[in-house]
Write a protein that holds these residues in place. Sequence first.
Motif, short mmCIF file in Angstrom:
data_model
loop_
_atom_site.label_atom_id
_atom_site.label_comp_id
_atom_site.label_asym_id
_atom_site.label_seq_id
_atom_site.Cartn_x
_atom_site.Cartn_y
_atom_site.Cartn_z
N ASN A 267 -0.01 6.37 -3.53
CA ASN A 267 0.46 5.66 -2.34
C ASN A 267 1.22 6.59 -1.42
O ASN A 267 1.03 6.60 -0.20
CB ASN A 267 1.34 4.48 -2.75
CG ASN A 267 1.77 3.65 -1.55
OD1 ASN A 267 0.97 3.41 -0.64
ND2 ASN A 267 3.01 3.21 -1.53
N ILE A 465 2.80 -0.88 5.19
CA ILE A 465 2.73 0.12 4.11
C ILE A 465 3.82 1.19 4.18
O ILE A 465 4.27 1.68 3.15
CB ILE A 465 1.34 0.80 4.12
CG1 ILE A 465 0.24 -0.25 3.94
CG2 ILE A 465 1.25 1.85 3.03
CD1 ILE A 465 0.27 -0.98 2.61
N LEU A 492 2.61 0.10 -5.10
CA LEU A 492 3.21 0.32 -3.78
C LEU A 492 4.71 0.47 -3.84
O LEU A 492 5.30 1.22 -3.08
CB LEU A 492 2.85 -0.83 -2.83
CG LEU A 492 1.38 -1.05 -2.50
CD1 LEU A 492 1.23 -2.20 -1.51
CD2 LEU A 492 0.75 0.22 -1.93
#
Length: 533
Positions: A267, A465, A492
Amino acid sequence: MKKFGNIYVIAATSVIGGALFGFDISSMSAIIATQPYKCQFNAQGNDPVTGECRGPDASLQGGITAAMPGGSWLGALFSGYLSDRIGRKTSIQVGAIIWIVGCILVAASVNVPMLIVGRIVNGFSVGICSAQVPVYISELSPPSKRGRFIGMQQWAITWGIAIMFFICYGSSYIDGDAAFRLPWGLQIIPALLLFLGLVVLPESPRWLAKNDRWEETREVLVLVHGKGDPHAPIVEKEMMEIHEAVNIDRESSQVSWLELIRPGMINRTHIGLFTQIWSQLTGMNVMMYYIAYVFTMAGLGSDLLPSGIQFIINVVMTVPALLWQDRWGRRPTMLVGAVLMCFFMALNAGLFAVYSRPATPDDHFSTDAISMVIRGPAAKAVIASTYLFVASYAPTWGPASWTYPPELYPLRVRGKAVALATSGNWAFNFALAYFTPVAFANISWKSYVLFAVFCASMFIHVFFIFPETANKPLEEVAAIFEDDGPGSIKYLGTPAWKTRNDRKRALRLENNILDPEDKISTEKVERKVSGSS
């Protein structure tokens, strides 16, 4: 030899590496419309009516321009290995030497292949410097000012663009090929200053610690953060955090490139990579490389001064980010920038779509990339919108794209991870530099629509994000990505929109005022360190 520990001096010297990129942008954008350049690299012959040299065609000019970012992509990837082996500072010095070699080749170019080779060499240098200067600065900067100091890289780029542009503008009045050979040769000077200036600056304390040079690590922290006081609380706290980070890293397996795509890291890798990719897909560097084409479409001919105004706007509007980026935080900066740039790209697309006409042979343009003609109030609106686009990019994605990636990664992978992220910048810079003249020639105003869509997409991506990293110690950012805590998301970590910018705490720490939780954290680390020794 005496080392200078003032972080402003360290940042101001090292970001000359960013200025090299700026010099290259202007050394091409300010030159491609001039007759000496067109005649030296004249692939299309002379205009049958005016007798003037037409220079390279759209595809060839795209290849010449793209040679530099192509070399930068290779240099950025190589810089991760180089930086881990010989140090952040020394890697930048190697980049400076390579730049000098490239400048000699470019300034002496007698044909297109030699010019392309020289630009690839220059690009290799820029790739090394652009990847490792932010790493070097991030590992030396206090958290509350880290954004300001890394953002100076972008400011240096804008200064490089402006300075080289006006050197090229003055040189354009010289007859013969000295009009472009002189500015291309003068680019050697900043590389010499960079190499010599770094001699009296310290190495990254985190790289030193990673290589078991603990005494030197403490000396650098005392010099830079402790202001000469070896017992300053911030020195002790940073030593403890670095020691813990190094111990954790050594418990991990040998770091390879595959580490960057493992579940706990992928990520962060994708966020850093897309930060740099999105900064290119804004269309900003396209505007820098080919602004002469856009202004010719708007009726300003080959006059270089309107382009110079854009470059000055770029320099001036980067200053607010240097002053307040750490107050704003990374997320708001990128989100606001994406909205503004999307609007101005869409506005340019609309103006060209409604008010322009296709170029014809009677216009006597030197390249098919100048594919539209727009005049009157609409042309003035295009020029104003272009300037406002630059004014939107300069304080937002310009500095943020360099500041953000080095903050995302743990020490063991930071050199390679930032190198990979920066290589994404150069890969897309290469593609866009080559694509843009062809796009203007074939899809004309729809090119602006593509960039508007990219800007809208990056807003969505950042909102969902990209977490906030401002004012956090680099070792503390890792906690954001841990996915086993309450409210975290698998792979995440903490939802990006829930992360916050805690500037007050960072300032208290740098003023040697530890919060209770910081004292507890330091005591825990001390016990771990003493237990492992």
